[in-house]
Design an enzyme around this catalytic site. Structure first.
Site, PDB file in Angstrom:
ATOM      1  N   TYR A 148     145.186  35.668  -5.993  1.00 54.09           N
ATOM      2  CA  TYR A 148     145.554  35.614  -7.405  1.00 54.09           C
ATOM      3  C   TYR A 148     144.756  34.486  -8.044  1.00 54.09           C
ATOM      4  CZ  TYR A 148     148.851  35.099 -11.365  1.00 54.09           C
ATOM      5  OH  TYR A 148     149.439  35.019 -12.603  1.00 54.09           O
ATOM      6  N   LYS A 150     161.840  22.183 -22.425  1.00 49.60           N
ATOM      7  CA  LYS A 150     160.632  22.754 -21.828  1.00 49.60           C
ATOM      8  C   LYS A 150     159.568  22.881 -22.916  1.00 49.60           C
ATOM      9  CE  LYS A 150     160.273  25.629 -18.601  1.00 49.60           C
ATOM     10  NZ  LYS A 150     159.648  24.649 -17.717  1.00 49.60           N
ATOM     11  N   ASP A 196     155.215  27.085 -20.817  1.00 47.81           N
ATOM     12  CA  ASP A 196     155.671  27.297 -19.445  1.00 47.81           C
ATOM     13  C   ASP A 196     157.054  27.930 -19.449  1.00 47.81           C
ATOM     14  OD1 ASP A 196     156.224  27.110 -16.699  1.00 47.81           O
ATOM     15  OD2 ASP A 196     157.030  25.091 -16.932  1.00 47.81           O
ATOM     16  N   HIS A 209     158.579  29.070 -16.579  1.00 48.98           N
ATOM     17  CA  HIS A 209     159.257  28.944 -15.290  1.00 48.98           C
ATOM     18  C   HIS A 209     160.408  27.948 -15.445  1.00 48.98           C
ATOM     19  CE1 HIS A 209     155.482  30.781 -13.937  1.00 48.98           C
ATOM     20  NE2 HIS A 209     156.194  31.226 -12.929  1.00 48.98           N
ATOM     21  N   TYR A 268     159.205  39.789  -7.237  1.00 47.82           N
ATOM     22  CA  TYR A 268     158.706  38.510  -6.728  1.00 47.82           C
ATOM     23  C   TYR A 268     159.380  37.338  -7.438  1.00 47.82           C
ATOM     24  CZ  TYR A 268     155.729  34.496  -5.953  1.00 47.82           C
ATOM     25  OH  TYR A 268     155.299  33.240  -5.641  1.00 47.82           O
ATOM     26  N   HIS A 269     159.369  37.365  -8.762  1.00 46.97           N
ATOM     27  CA  HIS A 269     159.888  36.237  -9.521  1.00 46.97           C
ATOM     28  C   HIS A 269     161.406  36.180  -9.500  1.00 46.97           C
ATOM     29  CE1 HIS A 269     155.772  36.678 -11.079  1.00 46.97           C
ATOM     30  NE2 HIS A 269     155.812  35.371 -11.052  1.00 46.97           N
TER      31      HIS A 269
END
Length: 668
Positions: A19, A538, A542, A544, A173-174
């Site tokens: 990736y 945040k 971003d 996440h 995945y996340h």
């Protein structure tokens, strides 16, 4: 007796990818060429956060984010540069893109056409899974309904015009990165698939006889953690459930169209900053979990680098991950046998238990109205936040052992990290300035009338039921930018802020340590005349938010009043919230690498607003040199993944608040 020696005929190895993408289209193009020359068999494109969230490099929210976690693509010229000299007709390209997936696919198609490719033969994948963005990764833009419409239009277009392309890569995945258990990972992925397929078939854009073509192009992107047996059984459970759902719910008769086709990125959540050399063993175990079982083997694998918990990996680190795959595929005998787990009583028992538990969770979500409803009411998000909190609790108490983190922490000096400044790659700050200059020059060089006409058609079609791919392709060819395309859709569809899942999470905060911190929070609040308030922000793009959410949950557990407004805020908005809420501390979370640009802005803003006595603490993937610079800019504490003890972090925040107000430190 039969000869036990296997046939030397081997299965075709999975598509091997890393990736990758960073800095500029030109630099990323050079990286792709190097990786292909080393034996990589497909491309996996990482886009930067402005591209993922529909902003041009010169937008206020793009500050500090350009080229940091991927390559910036602002217009057709950038896409041409990204794939210069790479024949797209021969590539299998995966693009990790969601809210702006339709736009990036249109850019890719036009570049391929310019190269002379037949678009009906293009092979690859766009992620295009917006549900998990609301739950974990945060690069959503529009509300769930319009987002599902963009996904539906893209799927219908590709089935009719790009039949070899995977128009959605449903991404669990996340979910695991956000704390999902294997059952939740399976169930929420299946619920996403059901929501998407129901929407596509209800749209009337695909005739009944082609339903199998739609189902046959659905692919998945799965996580594999270090618990080998659990993860391998999870994959077999995925295979069984997908076959069941596509056969029984959608009546797909062809077994090939019901095949569970998946790629995998092995777990990054479990990679450690402490003793990072241990990550190599973790990555190999995780890779085995998705390759050893032939009946549930991944079709494409991309591995993280050993040093991802430290910062941006270098090309050499990515090469190491690629070589791991090549050794397994070409030196071992892994691909020469039938499924070695067939007939295992233990494996069958575990798979059956996972399938039954996942079915029950799927039914629970469907009873709420499906995945979209479970996003809007916050159910799935709160379940993930709670599961992640439980995972952290087990690590902090030592119930789950993480080698080098909470056990076996004694270590010899590592030559791999002897010089941390060279152990990770950094992005030149000049990259952002160059990207801004480039996009402005691009805008100045266009046919303005053609651009406006293309945007007007997009605006018109978005208000109707028309498939938006045609208008999007027209925008690409006219020279529209990423921010302009997304801006028109923001006008029509609006923007969205997903539930954070924090307020609904209940944890079992007990024990001497947490009790002592609660008392410190209570006493300090009394001395300052009210309950202690912690703002968690945040800044930037971003998305996440897993770490920030866990900090918020623990802060609330120890008695703080927590102000958490979710993702994607400007420094000015964070300062305004700190003033309005009269907070005692500001905690900032950034994992995209934009901390040096954004954090000092918040510190300056607080001082200018008269809040010099409000300490600022920062958490994220922050190299030591950057941490030093942040402290020099006025940050009082910096936390990185090695600081897994959140209760201790809470105690230190109380100390910083007391120090800022001239109070004596509390003895513990």
């Amino acid at each position: 007796m039969a000869d036990p020696t296997p046939s030397r005929e081997r299965d075709r190895p999975w598509v091997m990818r890393t990736y990758a993408g960073h800095s500029t289209p030109k630099e990323s193009n050079a990286l792709y060429r190097r990786n292909l020359a080393k034996g990589q068999t497909g491309l996996s494109v990482a886009f930067d956060l402005p591209t993922q969230t529909g902003y041009d490099p010169d937008h206020e929210l793009a500050r500090g984010e350009v080229g940091k976690v991927g390559v910036p693509i602002a217009h057709l010229g950038d896409m041409r540069a990204l794939f210069d000299g790479i024949p797209l007709a021969e590539m299998n390209t995966s693009m990790t893109i969601n809210a702006t997936a339709m736009w990036l696919l249109a850019l890719y198609q036009v570049v391929a056409e310019e190269q002379g490719a037949d678009i009906s033969k293009l092979a690859g994948t766009i992620q295009n899974d917006i549900i998990k963005e609301y739950l974990s990764r945060g690069t959503y833009v529009f509300p769930p309904g319009p987002s599902l419409r963009l996904i539906t239009d893209t799927i219908a277009y590709t089935v009719n015009h790009m039949p070899r392309w995977n128009p959605i890569n449903i991404c669990s995945y996340h979910l695991q990165e956000a704390g999902a258990t294997p059952v939740q990972e399976i169930a929420y992925s299946m619920c996403t698939a059901i929501a998407v397929l129901d929407a596509v078939f209800a749209s009337g854009q695909v005739p009944e006889e082609r339903k199998g073509d739609v189902v046959g192009r659905i692919s998945f992107f799965v996580n594999a953690g270090v618990r080998f047996i659990s993860e391998m059984c999870k994959m077999r459970a995925f295979v069984r459930l997908w076959d069941e759902i596509t056969r029984e719910r959608y009546g797909i008769a062809d077994p090939k169209q019901r095949r569970f086709r998946y790629g995998v990125q092995v777990n990054s959540l479990g990679l450690t900053e402490a003793q990072p050399e241990n990550n190599v063993a973790r990555i190999i175990l995780e890779m085995l979990a998705v390759t050893l079982s032939k009946d549930a083997r991944a079709r494409a694998i991309q591995l993280p680098a050993w040093n991802e918990a430290l910062g941006l990996p270098r090309p050499w680190d990515q090469q190491w991950s690629l070589r791991m795959q090549q050794v397994l595929a070409y030196e071992s005998d892994l691909l020469e046998y039938d499924d070695i787990f067939t007939g295992s009583v233990v494996i069958e028992r575990e798979v059956t238990a996972l399938v039954e538990a996942a079915r029950a969770e799927i039914d629970r979500v469907q009873a709420m109205g499906g995945a979209v409803a479970a996003v809007e009411n916050g159910y799935m998000k709160s379940q993930l936040v709670a599961a992640h909190a439980e995972r952290r609790r087990r690590i902090e108490t030592g119930e789950d052992i993480v080698v080098g983190v909470n056990k076996f922490t004694e270590t010899e000096p590592s030559p791999l990290t002897a010089d941390l400044d060279t152990a990770i790659q950094t992005v030149d700050p000049a990259v952002e300035a160059a990207a801004i200059e480039s996009v402005r020059a691009w805008r100045a060089s266009r046919d303005a009338a053609r651009v406006e006409a293309a945007l007007e058609r997009l605006r018109h079609d978005a208000k109707t039921d028309a498939n938006l791919m045609a208008a999007t392709l027209e925008c690409v060819r006219a020279g529209v930018t990423t921010g302009e395309w997304a801006g028109v859709l923001r006008e029509i569809f609006g923007e969205y802020r997903a539930p954070t899942g924090v307020s609904a999470t209940v944890t079992s905060g007990v024990g001497e340590e947490i009790t002592a911190v609660r008392e410190a929070v209570r006493r300090t609040g009394e001395e300052l005349g009210g309950r202690l308030r912690l703002l968690i922000g945040k800044p930037g793009l971003d998305g996440h938010s897993n770490g920030a959410e866990q900090v918020a949950v623990r802060a609330r557990d120890v008695g703080f009043e927590v102000v958490y407004q979710g993702i994607r805020l400007t420094p000015a908005q964070i300062v305004a919230a700190a003033v309005a809420e009269d907070v005692h501390c500001v905690g900032l979370s950034i994992l995209s690498g934009s901390h040096l640009e954004l954090v000092p802005e918040v510190v300056r803003g607080l001082r200018e607003a008269g809040l010099a006595d409000v300490p600022v603490v920062v958490g994220g993937i922050i190299p030591d040199a950057d941490a030093k610079a942040l402290r020099e800019a006025g940050v009082t504490a910096v936390y990185t993944p090695k600081d897994y003890g959140l209760t201790r972090v809470m105690a230190e925040i109380v100390d910083e608040i007391r120090k800022a107000h001239g109070l004596e430190p509390l003895r513990r």
